[in-house]
Write a protein that holds these residues in place. Structure first.
Motif, mmCIF file in Angstrom:
data_model
loop_
_atom_site.group_PDB
_atom_site.id
_atom_site.type_symbol
_atom_site.label_atom_id
_atom_site.label_comp_id
_atom_site.label_asym_id
_atom_site.label_seq_id
_atom_site.Cartn_x
_atom_site.Cartn_y
_atom_site.Cartn_z
ATOM 1 N N GLU A 63 -15.198 -6.868 -19.813
ATOM 2 C CA GLU A 63 -14.890 -8.043 -20.615
ATOM 3 C C GLU A 63 -13.409 -8.152 -20.962
ATOM 4 O O GLU A 63 -12.939 -9.229 -21.346
ATOM 5 C CB GLU A 63 -15.719 -8.016 -21.913
ATOM 6 N N VAL A 64 -12.688 -7.078 -20.851
ATOM 7 C CA VAL A 64 -11.273 -7.092 -21.249
ATOM 8 C C VAL A 64 -10.350 -7.382 -20.078
ATOM 9 O O VAL A 64 -9.393 -8.155 -20.190
ATOM 10 C CB VAL A 64 -10.887 -5.752 -21.903
ATOM 11 N N ALA A 65 -10.606 -6.783 -18.917
ATOM 12 C CA ALA A 65 -9.698 -6.927 -17.778
ATOM 13 C C ALA A 65 -10.436 -6.637 -16.481
ATOM 14 O O ALA A 65 -11.476 -5.954 -16.459
ATOM 15 C CB ALA A 65 -8.495 -6.000 -17.926
ATOM 16 N N GLY A 66 -9.859 -7.173 -15.422
ATOM 17 C CA GLY A 66 -10.321 -6.846 -14.077
ATOM 18 C C GLY A 66 -9.279 -6.007 -13.377
ATOM 19 O O GLY A 66 -8.074 -6.164 -13.607
ATOM 20 N N VAL A 67 -9.718 -5.096 -12.502
ATOM 21 C CA VAL A 67 -8.812 -4.182 -11.809
ATOM 22 C C VAL A 67 -9.043 -4.299 -10.309
ATOM 23 O O VAL A 67 -10.175 -4.129 -9.834
ATOM 24 C CB VAL A 67 -9.012 -2.722 -12.266
ATOM 25 N N ILE A 68 -7.977 -4.600 -9.591
ATOM 26 C CA ILE A 68 -7.999 -4.644 -8.123
ATOM 27 C C ILE A 68 -7.155 -3.475 -7.644
ATOM 28 O O ILE A 68 -5.950 -3.427 -7.899
ATOM 29 C CB ILE A 68 -7.432 -5.969 -7.590
ATOM 30 N N ALA A 69 -7.766 -2.530 -6.951
ATOM 31 C CA ALA A 69 -7.080 -1.328 -6.487
ATOM 32 C C ALA A 69 -6.960 -1.370 -4.972
ATOM 33 O O ALA A 69 -7.957 -1.550 -4.270
ATOM 34 C CB ALA A 69 -7.814 -0.070 -6.938
ATOM 35 N N VAL A 70 -5.742 -1.215 -4.450
ATOM 36 C CA VAL A 70 -5.469 -1.203 -3.013
ATOM 37 C C VAL A 70 -5.004 0.199 -2.649
ATOM 38 O O VAL A 70 -3.965 0.662 -3.127
ATOM 39 C CB VAL A 70 -4.401 -2.245 -2.641
ATOM 40 N N ARG A 71 -5.790 0.871 -1.785
ATOM 41 C CA ARG A 71 -5.504 2.261 -1.404
ATOM 42 C C ARG A 71 -5.205 2.324 0.092
ATOM 43 O O ARG A 71 -6.014 1.889 0.920
ATOM 44 C CB ARG A 71 -6.715 3.135 -1.744
ATOM 45 N N ASP A 72 -3.998 2.828 0.439
ATOM 46 C CA ASP A 72 -3.662 2.990 1.862
ATOM 47 C C ASP A 72 -3.617 4.471 2.207
ATOM 48 O O ASP A 72 -3.762 5.334 1.334
ATOM 49 C CB ASP A 72 -2.328 2.301 2.170
ATOM 50 N N ARG A 73 -3.403 4.762 3.493
ATOM 51 C CA ARG A 73 -3.339 6.147 3.983
ATOM 52 C C ARG A 73 -1.952 6.453 4.531
ATOM 53 O O ARG A 73 -1.794 7.276 5.427
ATOM 54 C CB ARG A 73 -4.385 6.365 5.077
ATOM 55 N N GLY A 74 -0.945 5.817 3.949
ATOM 56 C CA GLY A 74 0.419 6.014 4.405
ATOM 57 C C GLY A 74 1.026 7.309 3.906
ATOM 58 O O GLY A 74 0.332 8.200 3.423
ATOM 59 N N PRO A 75 2.376 7.439 4.001
ATOM 60 C CA PRO A 75 3.039 8.688 3.619
ATOM 61 C C PRO A 75 2.987 8.973 2.126
ATOM 62 O O PRO A 75 3.178 10.116 1.705
ATOM 63 C CB PRO A 75 4.485 8.470 4.085
ATOM 64 N N GLY A 76 2.733 7.951 1.311
ATOM 65 C CA GLY A 76 2.652 8.163 -0.131
ATOM 66 C C GLY A 76 4.012 8.417 -0.750
ATOM 67 O O GLY A 76 5.069 8.294 -0.107
ATOM 68 N N LEU A 77 4.003 8.804 -2.025
ATOM 69 C CA LEU A 77 5.232 9.047 -2.786
ATOM 70 C C LEU A 77 5.077 10.308 -3.627
ATOM 71 O O LEU A 77 3.964 10.672 -4.008
ATOM 72 C CB LEU A 77 5.542 7.862 -3.711
ATOM 73 N N THR A 78 6.207 10.963 -3.873
ATOM 74 C CA THR A 78 6.197 12.123 -4.755
ATOM 75 C C THR A 78 6.177 11.656 -6.218
ATOM 76 O O THR A 78 6.331 10.466 -6.516
ATOM 77 C CB THR A 78 7.433 12.998 -4.505
ATOM 78 N N ALA A 79 6.014 12.631 -7.118
ATOM 79 C CA ALA A 79 5.971 12.285 -8.552
ATOM 80 C C ALA A 79 7.275 11.642 -9.001
ATOM 81 O O ALA A 79 7.279 10.692 -9.800
ATOM 82 C CB ALA A 79 5.673 13.542 -9.376
ATOM 83 N N ASP A 80 8.408 12.144 -8.509
ATOM 84 C CA ASP A 80 9.697 11.556 -8.881
ATOM 85 C C ASP A 80 9.855 10.157 -8.302
ATOM 86 O O ASP A 80 10.408 9.259 -8.948
ATOM 87 C CB ASP A 80 10.840 12.454 -8.397
ATOM 88 N N GLN A 81 9.372 9.949 -7.072
ATOM 89 C CA GLN A 81 9.508 8.645 -6.437
ATOM 90 C C GLN A 81 8.619 7.596 -7.098
ATOM 91 O O GLN A 81 8.946 6.401 -7.096
ATOM 92 C CB GLN A 81 9.177 8.752 -4.950
ATOM 93 N N LEU A 82 7.482 8.023 -7.676
ATOM 94 C CA LEU A 82 6.591 7.064 -8.332
ATOM 95 C C LEU A 82 7.282 6.350 -9.482
ATOM 96 O O LEU A 82 6.974 5.191 -9.788
ATOM 97 C CB LEU A 82 5.341 7.786 -8.846
ATOM 98 N N GLU A 83 8.246 7.033 -10.135
ATOM 99 C CA GLU A 83 8.944 6.414 -11.259
ATOM 100 C C GLU A 83 9.806 5.240 -10.813
ATOM 101 O O GLU A 83 10.130 4.363 -11.620
ATOM 102 C CB GLU A 83 9.814 7.458 -11.961
ATOM 103 N N HIS A 84 10.184 5.212 -9.513
ATOM 104 C CA HIS A 84 11.055 4.140 -9.016
ATOM 105 C C HIS A 84 10.319 3.175 -8.094
ATOM 106 O O HIS A 84 10.944 2.284 -7.516
ATOM 107 C CB HIS A 84 12.231 4.753 -8.248
ATOM 108 N N ALA A 85 9.013 3.337 -7.943
ATOM 109 C CA ALA A 85 8.279 2.546 -6.959
ATOM 110 C C ALA A 85 8.354 1.052 -7.233
ATOM 111 O O ALA A 85 8.325 0.238 -6.295
ATOM 112 C CB ALA A 85 6.814 2.998 -6.918
ATOM 113 N N VAL A 86 8.427 0.648 -8.509
ATOM 114 C CA VAL A 86 8.438 -0.781 -8.843
ATOM 115 C C VAL A 86 9.840 -1.295 -9.135
ATOM 116 O O VAL A 86 10.003 -2.435 -9.590
ATOM 117 C CB VAL A 86 7.514 -1.061 -10.048
#
Length: 458
Positions: A380-403
């Motif tokens: 009732e509060v929100a909808g979530v659309i999750a897109v999951r790929d199988r690419g190279p991904g990102l490290t923990a440090d890189q996740l901070e700059h992904a957006v």
């Protein structure tokens, strides 16, 4: 801020005034006491001389006459004590009985000790002032003279001094308050106007400016810098709006022509092409909605979200079907999971645009023959659309700059792109109260979740 500034200036000022006033009051009281003590020492010396003559002649008549006259004029009691400590002569016909402290002073004087200066105390602490002087004759003590005076006069003088100092301190504090308040108003007036101008600019009033002729020189310079910055921002936004407006107008004509050409071509195709034609029409209508949103943003400076009831599951399925044609040549497949009905009150165009940016990013970084999972859930509060790929991904440090805008990971290599996809999706969702979450699953790849707030529950 004004209150804090006033307190910072006023508290030290009051503390200084109180300290100076207290020191001046104590000095005035001490000065009056010293003057009274000096006068009493002089009187005591005079009566000590008179008492020596009276004691040597063993006649108290002359001494008592002078003592009585002195008490009538000045209100000071005088008495002479013999070596036995008894009253030998007095200004009173019936001398009062000495208290313990006075008796002790008489004993000390008869032993030859001279009076010491009194301690610095306020006159109202003691009922009267008593001094005792030994009477010497050829180096021998033959008696003692006692002078006892009330402290009404010095007490009144000290109180007058204290009242005057208190009045001066209060007037000084009042003037200090007026001065500090005026100073705070003069210093903070430009800051207040700057705050109001920034709030006006935040509301979209880009022509808000601040007068540069008031306040301290430092704040005047800051005001000039702010006005210059506001002018530059206004020019930049005007150029951006003009570009968006021109680009939208220029794109509408080719889009309309393309849609007309699709309708014309559809008349010569068989029924087997009906689904493809309808999908093409839907894509054209979606592009038209995006252009209308862009035009509204260019005209008003903000996008007016058109909220309506949207089935996120159906929306996701349509976008997955559309992107399947793009991902097919690379062997990338889509797998749709989650719920079959997720209703949410939101802006369809913004959600579609954000989802396209995320799916585009997933397709580009997915290896050939891999699978992109698109999951839809909601409450009732929100909808979530999750897109999951199988690419190279990102490290923990890189996740901070992904957006971040224009940021690309080292694994991007020759993959085409500008690093704006996730940043644009983040801004789009934020405009309708949603958010974008990027995580890296333990088994590789990237999971990007679009959280779409349900407007009906805001």
């Amino acid at each position: 801020m004004r209150t804090r500034l006033i307190v910072v200036f006023l508290v030290p000022l009051i503390a200084i005034l109180l300290s100076l006033g207290g020191a001046a009051g104590w000095s005035a009281a001490r000065s009056i006491q010293q003057a009274v003590y000096t006068e009493q020492i002089g009187d005591l010396s005079y009566f000590a001389t008179t008492a020596r003559q009276a004691l040597r002649s063993d006649t108290a008549t002359v001494f008592e006459g002078e003592a009585r006259r002195f008490e009538e004029v000045y209100g000071i009691r005088v008495a002479v004590y013999d070596l036995a400590g008894a009253v030998w002569a007095s200004s009173d016909a019936d001398p009062p009985v000495l208290d313990e402290d006075e008796a002790e002073q008489v004993r000390l004087a008869l032993s030859g000790r001279r009076p010491e200066a009194p301690d610095a105390v306020f006159p109202w602490i003691v009922p009267d002032s008593v001094l005792v002087e030994p009477v010497f004759d050829d180096g021998d003590v033959i008696g003692a003279v006692l002078i006892s005076a009330e402290v009404d006069a010095p007490r009144t003088a000290i109180l007058q001094q204290l009242l005057i100092l208190t009045a001066i301190a209060l007037v000084s504090i009042a003037l200090g308050v007026l001065l500090v308040v005026g100073l705070a108003r003069w210093v903070l007036s430009p800051v207040r106007r700057l705050d109001e101008a920034m709030a006006a600019i935040e509301r979209g009033e880009m022509d808000a400016r601040v007068s540069e002729d008031t306040g301290p020189p430092e704040l005047r310079r800051m005001t000039r810098v702010f006005n210059g910055m506001a002018e530059e921002i206004e020019k930049v936004l005007a150029r951006q709006q003009e570009f968006a407006l021109n680009a939208s107008h220029e794109l509408r004509n080719p889009l309309n022509a393309l849609l007309l050409r699709v309708e014309h071509l559809a008349t010569g195709l068989g029924d087997e092409w009906r689904d493809d034609v309808e999908e093409t029409r839907e894509e054209g209508r979606r592009m038209a909605r995006i252009l209308e949103t862009l035009l509204g943003l260019a005209r008003s400076g903000r996008a007016d979200s058109l909220f309506s009831a949207v089935d996120l599951a159906t929306l996701v399925q349509r976008r997955v079907d559309a992107w399947s044609e793009v991902a097919g040549p690379r062997g990338v497949r889509f797998r749709r999971t989650g719920e079959n009905l997720v209703m949410c009150v939101t802006d369809r165009t913004i959600v579609e645009s954000a989802l396209d940016a995320v799916i585009d990013n997933a397709v580009k970084f997915s290896p050939p023959g891999s699978e992109v999972e698109v999951d839809v859930t909601g409450d009732e509060v929100a909808g979530v659309i999750a897109v999951r790929d199988r690419g190279p991904g990102l490290t923990a440090d890189q996740l901070e700059h992904a957006v971040d805008r224009f940021w690309r990971g080292a694994e991007a290599g020759d993959v085409p792109g500008t690093g704006l996809g996730l940043a644009i999706a983040t801004d789009l969702l934020a405009s309708i109260g949603g958010e974008l979450r990027v995580t890296a699953p333990d088994d590789g790849g990237l999971r990007v979740s679009l959280v779409v707030e349900n407007g009906a529950f805001e």
